[in-house]
Design a protein around this motif. Structure first.
Motif, PDB file in Angstrom:
ATOM      1  N   ILE A 213       0.842  -1.200   0.000  1.00  0.00           N
ATOM      2  CA  ILE A 213       0.000   0.000   0.000  1.00  0.00           C
ATOM      3  C   ILE A 213       0.877   1.251   0.000  1.00  0.00           C
ATOM      4  N   ASN A 214       1.962   1.202   0.754  1.00  0.00           N
ATOM      5  CA  ASN A 214       2.896   2.329   0.787  1.00  0.00           C
ATOM      6  C   ASN A 214       3.499   2.572  -0.596  1.00  0.00           C
ATOM      7  N   ILE A 217       0.812   4.372  -2.548  1.00  0.00           N
ATOM      8  CA  ILE A 217       0.591   5.750  -2.101  1.00  0.00           C
ATOM      9  C   ILE A 217       1.769   6.645  -2.497  1.00  0.00           C
ATOM     10  N   LYS A 218       2.986   6.129  -2.330  1.00  0.00           N
ATOM     11  CA  LYS A 218       4.174   6.945  -2.599  1.00  0.00           C
ATOM     12  C   LYS A 218       4.560   6.961  -4.083  1.00  0.00           C
ATOM     13  N   LEU A 312      -6.466   4.378   3.221  1.00  0.00           N
ATOM     14  CA  LEU A 312      -5.476   5.285   2.632  1.00  0.00           C
ATOM     15  C   LEU A 312      -5.664   5.383   1.118  1.00  0.00           C
ATOM     16  N   VAL A 313      -6.015   4.268   0.494  1.00  0.00           N
ATOM     17  CA  VAL A 313      -6.290   4.265  -0.942  1.00  0.00           C
ATOM     18  C   VAL A 313      -7.523   5.118  -1.231  1.00  0.00           C
ATOM     19  N   ASN A 315      -8.652   7.612   0.480  1.00  0.00           N
ATOM     20  CA  ASN A 315      -8.290   9.033   0.621  1.00  0.00           C
ATOM     21  C   ASN A 315      -7.573   9.547  -0.620  1.00  0.00           C
ATOM     22  N   LYS A 316      -6.751   8.666  -1.215  1.00  0.00           N
ATOM     23  CA  LYS A 316      -5.957   9.065  -2.374  1.00  0.00           C
ATOM     24  C   LYS A 316      -6.819   9.346  -3.600  1.00  0.00           C
ATOM     25  N   TRP A 335      -2.249  14.115  -9.919  1.00  0.00           N
ATOM     26  CA  TRP A 335      -1.809  12.714  -9.816  1.00  0.00           C
ATOM     27  C   TRP A 335      -0.521  12.516 -10.625  1.00  0.00           C
ATOM     28  N   ASP A 338       2.433  13.988  -8.893  1.00  0.00           N
ATOM     29  CA  ASP A 338       2.838  13.164  -7.748  1.00  0.00           C
ATOM     30  C   ASP A 338       3.669  11.961  -8.186  1.00  0.00           C
TER      31      ASP A 338
END
Length: 489
Positions: A213-214, A217-218, A312-313, A315-316, A335, A338
């Protein structure tokens, strides 16, 4: 497929214990015997074990006290014709010794992985940490994470024999008929522990999901999530556990939706309407589907840590949910910034300028979702003509046959206004030039731009787009003005 069992032998005074897990139990002073029978018992015969390699991490003290000698681990393993590899480790009293232990753990697993017959083979590892020093479990987990980068290693389970949590019961071996016992008597020395064998791989599984997941997100990368979801689904159906199967299905739906959403962005699927209304060709549709699957997961999954991770996904992707075309366009540019998707970012930025002008000129981008042709005509035949005509001479401007006389007047008046509005004109030209520079592989008559400029200017141009989206555009109020000369039409 190869199998490896890694265990740690300590210096404790090990006494008989009945270790159990589910319907399985075995009486032994050494947890290692209980676990190898639990994991590797042959399907054909309970008296036989499957083929596997065994490695024991131990200090010199543990070797002398609990490995060699009658009724010690060596003698027990000989009953099964098992000759393990002994891996000597220090006690871990200093930083250097701790690193030495880490290297020993890594090397012992790595060596087994290197013996795989082909690159497609997998080394399935089970680890027992019952009698390990406090630092070793963490070092094993870190080593496993480290080694998966280099080899086809799969951690099947991390096991712990919870002796201290076991229930003390009268030893049936000493008293077959318990009815003769007086409950008031003290039976110290006549009892035995019933200790559960705990599988801790769920925590390692959570660590892998956290990393995956990190990574998304990153970095916007869904590969790790996809691999874990596929593995989890296979394991769930293999276990035949209904709860695990339902959890795996929920995650699978989310991951499939997430893959479609990210691929829609990667391939610039910004349109929405009759010809772009599904998860394969529309960012908006893919985002909506992903959000619904995330909501279903949040309401139904029983694994609470995963619920928090997938939040978290959610929220993204929130900037894409229930948004109009302009907001979707800006969210897509954000996006792309990022995740360093500069080509997609400039494409989205350039197309979102058209969306912006459609809104400012009251040209509905989608008069009817079922008739997206209206949207396309407004964007391409009118707005695109305005933007492209702003840097052409009047006699060079060519309009589509679909353009009405009224809209021809609108186009020419807007072109004149746009040429006067120097800042917006410069903004439009900058976006167009950068998009062309990237899309033409840097082959430009003026020379290829430097990549730092392409990446850095996307942010500043995005900021200008956001600023213009909030502007009232009074300078573009041309509908009430006198029509242009018919010769220009």
């Amino acid at each position: 497929m190869s199998k490896l069992f890694v265990t740690v032998l300590g210096t404790g005074n090990y006494s008989d214990c009945i270790y159990y897990k589910d319907d399985y139990s075995l009486r032994t002073p050494f947890i290692q015997e209980a676990i190898i029978n639990l994991l590797y018992q042959s399907k054909d015969s309970k008296d036989k074990l499957q083929d596997f390699d065994m490695k024991i991490l131990l200090t010199e003290k543990a070797l002398q006290k609990n490995y060699y000698g009658p009724n010690k681990l060596e003698s027990i393993l000989k009953k099964y014709n098992i000759t393990p590899e002994l891996v000597m480790i220090p006690e871990g009293k200093t930083s250097d010794e701790l690193w030495d232990i880490f290297e020993k753990v890594s090397e012992t697993i790595d060596e087994a992985a290197k013996k795989l017959e082909s690159p497609s083979d997998t080394l399935n590892v089970n680890i027992d940490i019952t009698h390990s020093l406090r630092n070793i479990p963490m070092q094993i987990v870190v080593a496993m994470n480290y080694l998966t980068l280099f080899n086809n290693i799969n951690l099947e389970g991390i096991y712990y024999g919870a002796f201290e949590l076991g229930e003390t019961k009268i030893d049936d071996k000493l008293f077959e008929n318990k009815d003769i016992l007086d409950n008031s008597r003290d039976y110290k020395g006549c009892t035995i522990k019933y200790a559960p064998i705990c599988n801790l791989d769920a925590y390692y599984d959570l660590l892998k999901w956290t990393n995956a997941i990190n990574s998304f997100i990153k970095c916007g990368n869904t590969n790790e999530i996809q691999q874990l979801a596929l593995f989890k689904k296979k394991q769930a159906f293999k276990s035949n556990n209904n709860e695990s199967i339902e959890n795996a299905k929920l995650i699978s739906y989310v991951v499939e939706s997430l893959d479609k959403f990210t691929n829609c962005i990667n391939t610039c699927r910004g349109m929405y309407g009759k010809k772009a209304d599904n998860t394969f060709n529309s960012i908006k549709a893919a985002a909506s589907s992903l959000y619904k699957s995330l909501q279903s997961l949040n309401e139904n999954i029983t694994e609470k840590p995963l619920k928090k991770l997938f939040k978290l996904v959610e929220n993204k992707i929130e900037p894409f949910i229930n948004k109009d075309s302009l907001e979707i366009g800006i969210a897509t540019v954000n996006w792309c910034i990022d995740y360093n998707l500069y080509q997609q970012g400039y494409t989205a930025l350039d197309e979102t300028i058209k969306t912006l002008l459609c809104l400012k000129l009251n040209l509905q981008e989608s008069k009817d979702k079922l008739e997206p042709e209206n949207s396309y005509i407004n964007r391409e035949d009118i707005v695109n003509s305005i933007l492209s005509g702003s840097y052409k001479k009047t006699d060079e401007i060519k309009l589509s046959k679909n353009v009405t006389d009224e809209n021809k007047i609108l186009i020419y008046n807007c072109i004149n206004k746009l040429k006067e509005e120097k800042e917006f004109y410069k903004f439009v030209q900058s976006v167009k030039n950068y998009r062309n520079d990237i899309n033409h592989f840097g082959f430009n008559s003026s020379g290829a731009g430097r990549f730092p400029s392409l990446s850095q200017n996307l942010k500043s141009l995005r900021d200008k787009l956001v600023q213009y989206s909030k502007d009232d555009f009074t300078w573009l109020n041309v509908k009430d003005e006198v029509a242009a000369d018919s010769s220009n039409i």
